[in-house]
Write an enzyme that holds these catalytic residues in place. Structure first.
Site, short mmCIF file in Angstrom:
data_model
loop_
_atom_site.label_atom_id
_atom_site.label_comp_id
_atom_site.label_asym_id
_atom_site.label_seq_id
_atom_site.Cartn_x
_atom_site.Cartn_y
_atom_site.Cartn_z
N ASP A 163 0.84 -1.21 0.00
CA ASP A 163 0.00 0.00 0.00
C ASP A 163 0.87 1.26 0.00
O ASP A 163 0.61 2.20 0.75
CB ASP A 163 -0.94 -0.01 1.21
CG ASP A 163 -2.20 0.83 0.97
OD1 ASP A 163 -2.49 1.15 -0.21
OD2 ASP A 163 -2.88 1.18 1.95
N ILE A 164 1.89 1.26 -0.85
CA ILE A 164 2.75 2.43 -0.99
C ILE A 164 1.99 3.52 -1.75
O ILE A 164 1.54 3.32 -2.87
CB ILE A 164 4.05 2.09 -1.76
CG1 ILE A 164 4.86 1.02 -1.00
CG2 ILE A 164 4.89 3.34 -2.01
CD1 ILE A 164 5.42 1.47 0.33
#
Length: 269
Positions: free
Chosen positions: A94-95
């Site tokens: 979830d960058i």
């Protein structure tokens, strides 16, 4: 707060101990946790400047190109550490700008490990059940395995999308933009490949080219995070514009399954 944690107490404690053992300047530090029945809470160090998101999308809070390059380097170092520097390989999944926090000196720290998964470092490919993330930053293989296997390269893709937003100071999809610029990654590729980006700052050009390498359709065509780090450290010399990313043309349309194309357009547009 991890309100609806699906893991049992033992798994939670195991993950907390693994994440708690991470010590890197570009990863936010876990200072404590609470666990009561199905309620879980993680306590991280306080980041006074909040998330990167509010700075890159706001004209009042802009950074110099050198500072942006420095921040990009810090994020890349943090991701590379998660992938290669720990006993277990940690994939974030979830960058995005919202999950990059800035300390009092504007040093970036990767945060929010809610979707992160721990894997043995010799595990190159992961089960499809690992596929989660945020629309707009999700790698193609996270949507359909026909694009390749889920791996650390999935984080590389997300980082590439983040890098484009940092370079452009705008979201990758902007309904308010002119039609040719609605999907920013596609517009950037067309500009760079046609040598039309006149007057573009060298750092901006470098960040865009690296980002385009990171968002290649096939995981094997993307660089590893360690390679991305080296590219960011180097200058623009010798950095070539990559092959056309999948979203820039109809090269794959005739052969690709229409349902897959529909899924891809959903998260890229």
């Amino acid at each position: 707060m991890l309100v609806s944690s699906m893991s049992n107490g033992e798994e939670f404690i195991s993950e907390v101990s693994s994440i708690g053992s991470i010590h890197h300047v570009n990863v936010v530090r876990l200072v404590g946790f609470c666990s009561e029945e199905m309620r879980r809470a993680l306590v991280y160090e306080y980041m006074p400047h909040g998330s990167l998101e509010k700075y890159i999308f706001s004209p009042e809070k802009s950074f110099s190109w050198d500072k942006l390059n420095e921040i990009a380097l810090g994020i890349a170092r943090g991701i590379d550490y998660l992938h290669r520097g720990c006993d277990m390989q940690i994939l974030h999944f979830d960058i995005k700008p919202h999950n990059i926090l800035l300390d009092s000196d504007f040093i970036p720290k990767i945060a929010d490990f809610g979707l992160a998964k721990l894997y043995p470092r010799d595990n190159n490919f992961l089960p499809v059940s690992a596929a989660r993330g945020t629309v707009g930053y999700i790698a193609p293989e996270m949507v359909s395995r026909s694009f390749g296997a889920i791996s650390s390269k999935s984080d590389v893709y997300s980082f590439g999308m983040l890098l484009l937003e940092m370079a452009g100071g705008r979201r990758n999809v902007d309904p308010q933009a002119s039609r040719s610029q609605t999907y920013y990654p596609s517009w950037v590729y067309n500009q760079l490949s046609r040598q039309e980006a006149v007057g573009i700052h060298q750092v901006e050009r470098k960040l865009c080219i690296i980002a385009l390498w990171c968002i290649q359709m096939k995981p094997d065509d993307r660089p590893a995070m360690s390679e991305v780090l080296n590219m960011l450290k180097a200058g623009i010399d010798g950095l070539e514009v990559p092959p056309e990313p999948f979203f820039c043309g109809d090269e794959f349309a005739p052969a690709a399954d229409s349902s897959v194309l529909s899924e891809i357009s959903t998260f890229s547009e």
